[in-house]
Scaffold this motif. Structure first.
Motif, short mmCIF file in Angstrom:
data_model
loop_
_atom_site.label_atom_id
_atom_site.label_comp_id
_atom_site.label_asym_id
_atom_site.label_seq_id
_atom_site.Cartn_x
_atom_site.Cartn_y
_atom_site.Cartn_z
N THR A 107 0.72 -1.34 -0.06
CA THR A 107 0.09 0.14 -0.04
C THR A 107 0.86 1.12 0.10
OG1 THR A 107 -1.84 -0.93 1.40
CG2 THR A 107 -1.73 1.36 1.39
N PHE A 108 0.46 2.10 -0.93
CA PHE A 108 1.31 3.37 -0.85
C PHE A 108 -0.05 4.42 -0.60
CE2 PHE A 108 4.15 1.19 -3.40
CZ PHE A 108 5.56 1.55 -2.83
N GLN A 109 0.26 5.20 0.17
CA GLN A 109 -0.50 6.48 0.25
C GLN A 109 -0.33 7.37 -0.72
OE1 GLN A 109 -3.04 6.39 2.37
NE2 GLN A 109 -2.21 4.38 3.22
N PRO A 110 -1.07 8.50 -1.24
CA PRO A 110 -0.80 9.28 -2.21
C PRO A 110 0.38 10.13 -2.04
CG PRO A 110 -3.23 9.59 -1.55
CD PRO A 110 -2.42 8.47 -0.73
N GLY A 111 1.06 10.20 -3.14
CA GLY A 111 2.43 10.73 -2.89
C GLY A 111 3.60 9.90 -2.48
N GLY A 112 3.30 8.78 -1.97
CA GLY A 112 4.29 7.71 -1.66
C GLY A 112 5.12 7.34 -2.76
N VAL A 113 6.36 7.11 -2.67
CA VAL A 113 7.17 6.31 -3.81
C VAL A 113 8.06 5.26 -3.27
CG1 VAL A 113 7.23 8.69 -4.67
CG2 VAL A 113 8.90 7.94 -3.15
N ILE A 114 8.61 4.45 -4.16
CA ILE A 114 9.55 3.68 -4.09
C ILE A 114 10.88 4.60 -4.56
CG2 ILE A 114 10.84 1.61 -4.80
CD1 ILE A 114 8.30 0.41 -5.44
N PRO A 115 11.79 5.02 -3.60
CA PRO A 115 12.65 6.06 -4.06
C PRO A 115 13.73 5.77 -4.84
CG PRO A 115 12.61 5.62 -1.82
CD PRO A 115 11.77 4.58 -2.17
N PHE A 116 13.86 4.48 -5.26
CA PHE A 116 15.15 4.10 -6.12
C PHE A 116 14.52 2.97 -6.81
CE2 PHE A 116 15.15 1.11 -2.59
CZ PHE A 116 15.42 -0.09 -2.93
N ASP A 117 15.36 2.67 -7.92
CA ASP A 117 14.98 1.57 -8.78
C ASP A 117 15.43 0.09 -8.23
OD1 ASP A 117 13.99 2.38 -11.12
OD2 ASP A 117 15.38 3.24 -12.15
N GLU A 118 14.32 -0.44 -7.54
CA GLU A 118 14.85 -1.80 -7.13
C GLU A 118 15.39 -2.41 -8.31
OE1 GLU A 118 11.67 -3.72 -4.86
OE2 GLU A 118 10.91 -1.76 -3.73
N THR A 119 16.43 -3.43 -7.90
CA THR A 119 17.02 -4.37 -9.04
C THR A 119 17.31 -5.53 -8.43
OG1 THR A 119 17.58 -2.27 -10.26
CG2 THR A 119 18.71 -4.52 -10.93
N HIS A 120 16.46 -6.78 -8.34
CA HIS A 120 16.93 -7.87 -7.46
C HIS A 120 16.32 -8.98 -8.06
CE1 HIS A 120 12.33 -7.53 -7.09
NE2 HIS A 120 12.69 -6.58 -6.33
N VAL A 121 16.81 -9.92 -7.50
CA VAL A 121 16.56 -11.44 -8.04
C VAL A 121 15.18 -11.84 -8.21
CG1 VAL A 121 17.12 -12.73 -5.90
CG2 VAL A 121 17.66 -13.72 -8.20
N MET A 122 14.24 -11.37 -7.31
CA MET A 122 12.93 -12.03 -7.19
C MET A 122 12.02 -11.52 -8.38
SD MET A 122 14.00 -10.82 -4.12
CE MET A 122 13.24 -9.55 -3.32
N GLU A 123 11.54 -12.48 -8.96
CA GLU A 123 10.41 -12.34 -9.98
C GLU A 123 9.10 -11.91 -9.46
OE1 GLU A 123 8.51 -14.49 -13.80
OE2 GLU A 123 8.97 -15.80 -12.20
N HIS A 124 8.51 -10.86 -10.13
CA HIS A 124 7.30 -10.34 -9.57
C HIS A 124 5.84 -10.43 -10.49
CE1 HIS A 124 9.13 -8.44 -6.08
NE2 HIS A 124 9.52 -7.31 -6.16
#
Length: 278
Positions: free
Chosen positions: A197-214
């Motif tokens: 859950t992201f509230q309005p204006g919430g961010v993932i503040p970097f480019d996640e780069t990882h082994v997990m498939e999504h």
């Protein structure tokens, strides 16, 4: 707890006057399947399921998902299955987005409504029926469980999102939180299916780069997602597949929360030969 609003497709067909272009994207790093393509003509059926259709969002396929499949099941009143899973090595998660169903697990019935969540380990004895007077729609995430000698298979359980407190991500002032149905330290589990859950204006503040498939299905709201090198707008009802190491970030634009059901593979060694071949 706040009221929940989960998006569920209803099918149908657009008029002949509708433009053909949409937001569907399929690349070697990610795919976006927008809600507008989930029409009657692209539904599937399954053996031993009555009065049931489904939309297949992902499946193991060269150049696409490698570790899991995900369906949106649409079961009419009186429908369901006494023999739902035909693969004895498959584990599964059910998540209800609309309507009610009765899951019978090891002989015990469980009434599940919106927000209902069930984990089904491989070899589970379960049946499912829609005993209500309206359709029920739910996600079914399936994965071939990776057995490890000396580690027991996790037990089945049934719960509801409303009974679990979200965990806030550090240093986000509550703008980013995850509802975890499984303890991240429980090594028995080789997949997690959570709600983010992201509230309005919430961010993932970097480019996640990882082994997990999504696999990400948007339950509510809208956002802009950064996938590989592209910015993509997504909204409730859209599905995203992200391959391992695909850079990813997002910005929740509001006006309400942005929420999605998230799959990822976890807690196992990396296979050293393609698809585990020996």
């Amino acid at each position: 707890m706040p009221s929940r609003n989960y998006y569920a497709p209803h099918g149908g067909h657009p008029p002949q006057t509708q433009l053909l272009s949409d937001r569907a994207v399929f690349t070697e790093a990610y795919a976006v399947i927008p809600k507008g393509v989930m029409r009657d003509i692209v539904t599937s059926q399954l053996p031993f399921w009555d009065k049931t259709r489904l939309w297949v969002l992902s499946r193991p396929l060269s150049g696409f998902a490698e570790t899991f499949s995900q369906y949106i099941m649409d079961v009419a009143p009186g429908g369901g299955s006494e023999k739902p899973e035909l693969d004895p090595a498959a584990e599964g998660v059910l998540f209800v987005v609309e309507g009610e169903l009765t899951l019978t697990l090891a002989g015990e019935p469980h009434r599940m409504g919106p927000g209902g969540y069930a984990f089904l380990p491989p070899g589970s004895r379960w049946q499912l029926r829609n005993e209500s007077e309206a359709p029920v729609r739910f996600h079914w995430v399936r994965k071939a469980y990776e057995f490890v000698e000396g580690i027991e298979v996790p037990a089945p359980f049934v719960t509801n999102e409303n009974d679990i407190a979200p965990r806030e991500m550090p240093d986000t002032e509550g703008r980013w939180a995850t509802t975890r149905f499984v303890d991240p330290d429980d090594i028995r589990h080789d997949m997690h299916v959570n709600i983010v859950t992201f509230q309005p204006g919430g961010v993932i503040p970097f480019d996640e780069t990882h082994v997990m498939e999504h696999g990400l299905y948007v339950l509510e709201g809208k956002a802009v997602y950064h996938l590989n090198q592209d910015w993509v707008e997504v909204e409730a009802g859209d599905f995203m597949w992200l391959r391992a190491f695909c850079p990813q970030a997002c910005y929740a634009g509001g006006p309400g929360p942005f929420r999605y059901l998230l799959y990822k593979d976890v807690n196992r060694h990396m296979k050293l030969s393609p698809f585990g071949a020996r």
